[in-house]
Motif scaffolding. Structure first.
Motif, mmCIF file in Angstrom:
data_model
loop_
_atom_site.group_PDB
_atom_site.id
_atom_site.type_symbol
_atom_site.label_atom_id
_atom_site.label_comp_id
_atom_site.label_asym_id
_atom_site.label_seq_id
_atom_site.Cartn_x
_atom_site.Cartn_y
_atom_site.Cartn_z
ATOM 1 N N LYS A 1 0.892 -1.270 0.139
ATOM 2 C CA LYS A 1 -0.032 -0.163 -0.014
ATOM 3 C C LYS A 1 0.711 1.063 -0.085
ATOM 4 N N ASP A 2 1.857 1.104 0.603
ATOM 5 C CA ASP A 2 2.831 2.594 0.981
ATOM 6 C C ASP A 2 4.052 2.088 1.252
ATOM 7 N N ILE A 3 5.324 2.852 0.719
ATOM 8 C CA ILE A 3 6.672 2.661 1.199
ATOM 9 C C ILE A 3 6.996 4.137 1.761
ATOM 10 N N GLN A 4 7.389 4.182 2.656
ATOM 11 C CA GLN A 4 8.009 5.473 3.338
ATOM 12 C C GLN A 4 9.442 5.381 3.471
ATOM 13 N N ILE A 5 10.397 6.394 3.030
ATOM 14 C CA ILE A 5 11.674 6.415 3.171
ATOM 15 C C ILE A 5 12.025 7.658 3.887
ATOM 16 N N SER A 6 12.755 7.399 5.000
ATOM 17 C CA SER A 6 13.185 8.757 5.824
ATOM 18 C C SER A 6 14.142 9.531 4.805
ATOM 19 N N ASP A 7 14.161 10.816 5.093
ATOM 20 C CA ASP A 7 15.003 11.836 4.622
ATOM 21 C C ASP A 7 16.469 11.584 4.951
ATOM 22 N N GLU A 8 16.664 10.784 5.960
ATOM 23 C CA GLU A 8 18.019 10.467 6.656
ATOM 24 C C GLU A 8 18.669 9.531 5.395
ATOM 25 N N LEU A 9 18.202 9.012 4.632
ATOM 26 C CA LEU A 9 18.698 8.078 3.699
ATOM 27 C C LEU A 9 18.979 8.675 2.181
ATOM 28 N N GLU A 10 18.836 10.132 2.236
ATOM 29 C CA GLU A 10 19.114 10.824 0.845
ATOM 30 C C GLU A 10 20.760 10.649 0.460
ATOM 31 N N ASP A 11 21.504 10.461 1.414
ATOM 32 C CA ASP A 11 22.991 10.564 1.038
ATOM 33 C C ASP A 11 23.466 9.159 0.943
ATOM 34 N N GLU A 12 22.636 8.164 1.057
ATOM 35 C CA GLU A 12 22.955 6.824 0.959
ATOM 36 C C GLU A 12 22.789 6.235 -0.492
ATOM 37 N N GLY A 13 23.486 4.969 -0.917
ATOM 38 C CA GLY A 13 23.293 4.403 -2.239
ATOM 39 C C GLY A 13 22.138 3.921 -2.508
ATOM 40 N N MET A 14 21.905 3.742 -3.879
ATOM 41 C CA MET A 14 20.672 2.999 -4.047
ATOM 42 C C MET A 14 20.615 1.571 -3.770
ATOM 43 N N ASP A 15 21.701 1.089 -3.828
ATOM 44 C CA ASP A 15 21.617 -0.214 -3.515
ATOM 45 C C ASP A 15 21.383 -0.557 -2.001
ATOM 46 N N ILE A 16 21.837 0.342 -1.104
ATOM 47 C CA ILE A 16 21.367 0.155 0.173
ATOM 48 C C ILE A 16 20.052 0.189 0.544
ATOM 49 N N ILE A 17 19.296 1.357 -0.240
ATOM 50 C CA ILE A 17 18.174 1.802 -0.084
ATOM 51 C C ILE A 17 16.908 0.635 -0.696
ATOM 52 N N LYS A 18 17.412 -0.103 -1.906
ATOM 53 C CA LYS A 18 16.758 -0.943 -2.421
ATOM 54 C C LYS A 18 16.652 -2.167 -1.283
ATOM 55 N N ASP A 19 17.899 -2.671 -0.911
ATOM 56 C CA ASP A 19 17.763 -3.834 0.122
ATOM 57 C C ASP A 19 16.910 -3.556 1.453
ATOM 58 N N MET A 20 16.899 -2.268 1.958
ATOM 59 C CA MET A 20 15.993 -1.730 2.944
ATOM 60 C C MET A 20 14.564 -1.974 2.569
ATOM 61 N N ILE A 21 14.193 -1.639 1.442
ATOM 62 C CA ILE A 21 13.057 -1.710 0.766
ATOM 63 C C ILE A 21 12.484 -3.249 0.864
ATOM 64 N N ILE A 22 13.492 -3.760 0.118
ATOM 65 C CA ILE A 22 13.063 -5.338 -0.121
ATOM 66 C C ILE A 22 13.029 -6.123 1.220
ATOM 67 N N ALA A 23 13.972 -5.655 2.344
ATOM 68 C CA ALA A 23 13.965 -6.457 3.680
ATOM 69 C C ALA A 23 12.319 -6.143 4.276
ATOM 70 N N ALA A 24 12.097 -4.735 4.185
ATOM 71 C CA ALA A 24 10.881 -4.340 4.836
ATOM 72 C C ALA A 24 9.629 -4.902 4.197
ATOM 73 N N THR A 25 9.859 -4.969 3.011
ATOM 74 C CA THR A 25 8.523 -5.405 2.203
ATOM 75 C C THR A 25 8.339 -6.946 2.423
ATOM 76 N N ASN A 26 9.437 -7.875 2.495
ATOM 77 C CA ASN A 26 9.242 -9.090 2.724
ATOM 78 C C ASN A 26 8.837 -9.296 4.249
ATOM 79 N N GLU A 27 9.353 -8.737 4.870
ATOM 80 C CA GLU A 27 8.869 -8.541 6.508
ATOM 81 C C GLU A 27 7.256 -8.460 6.809
ATOM 82 N N ALA A 28 6.936 -7.453 5.897
ATOM 83 C CA ALA A 28 5.372 -6.799 6.239
ATOM 84 C C ALA A 28 4.579 -7.895 5.286
ATOM 85 N N LEU A 29 5.004 -8.494 4.204
ATOM 86 C CA LEU A 29 4.317 -9.677 3.691
ATOM 87 C C LEU A 29 4.086 -10.894 4.522
ATOM 88 N N GLU A 30 5.179 -11.329 5.154
ATOM 89 C CA GLU A 30 5.310 -12.366 6.022
ATOM 90 C C GLU A 30 4.258 -12.093 7.268
#
Length: 131
Positions: A74-103
């Motif tokens: 339904k929604d993905i919220q990303i904190s502004d704290e991640l604006e300096d992080e690499g896209m790969d790190i952000i993607k990994d965090m999104i995948i981890a949170a999504t898998n946990e939420a679906l489980e």
């Protein structure tokens, strides 16, 4: 003139009183009613999953994913704290949170289904029906 036949254990073919089939019919009616009630309640639970929101986070809460009980993101919220992080790190965090939420959503659905099943089928355990 009831004739006895040896291969039938010496029993005659006289008409006997009907056995207690009323109890079996009553039991079958109760089982059918329970099945119909259970199916209705399961359908209502399934329909309600659309409105149930389950969330999970990753990266200490900097990424939050919200899914519905019917396993839709339904929604993905990303904190502004991640604006300096690499896209790969952000993607990994999104995948981890999504898998946990679906489980969590899947577990919620399974638990609710189990509650309904136990409500209707719990009484049949002691009847030797193998349920």
């Amino acid at each position: 003139m009831a004739k006895k036949i040896k291969s039938m254990g010496g029993r005659s073919f006289k008409k006997s009183a009907p056995k207690k089939s009323g109890n079996m019919n009553k039991l079958l009616q109760q089982a059918q009613q329970a099945q119909q009630s259970m199916e209705k309640e399961m359908e209502e639970m399934e329909a309600g999953l659309v409105n149930k929101e389950i969330e999970a986070t990753s990266g200490g809460g900097v990424v939050k994913v919200i899914v519905t009980g019917d396993l839709r993101v339904k929604d993905i919220q990303i904190s502004d704290e991640l604006e300096d992080e690499g896209m790969d790190i952000i993607k990994d965090m999104i995948i981890a949170a999504t898998n946990e939420a679906l489980e969590k959503a899947k577990n919620y659905k399974d638990e609710e289904s189990e509650k309904i099943s136990e409500k209707y089928l719990g009484g049949f355990e002691g009847m030797g029906l193998g349920l």
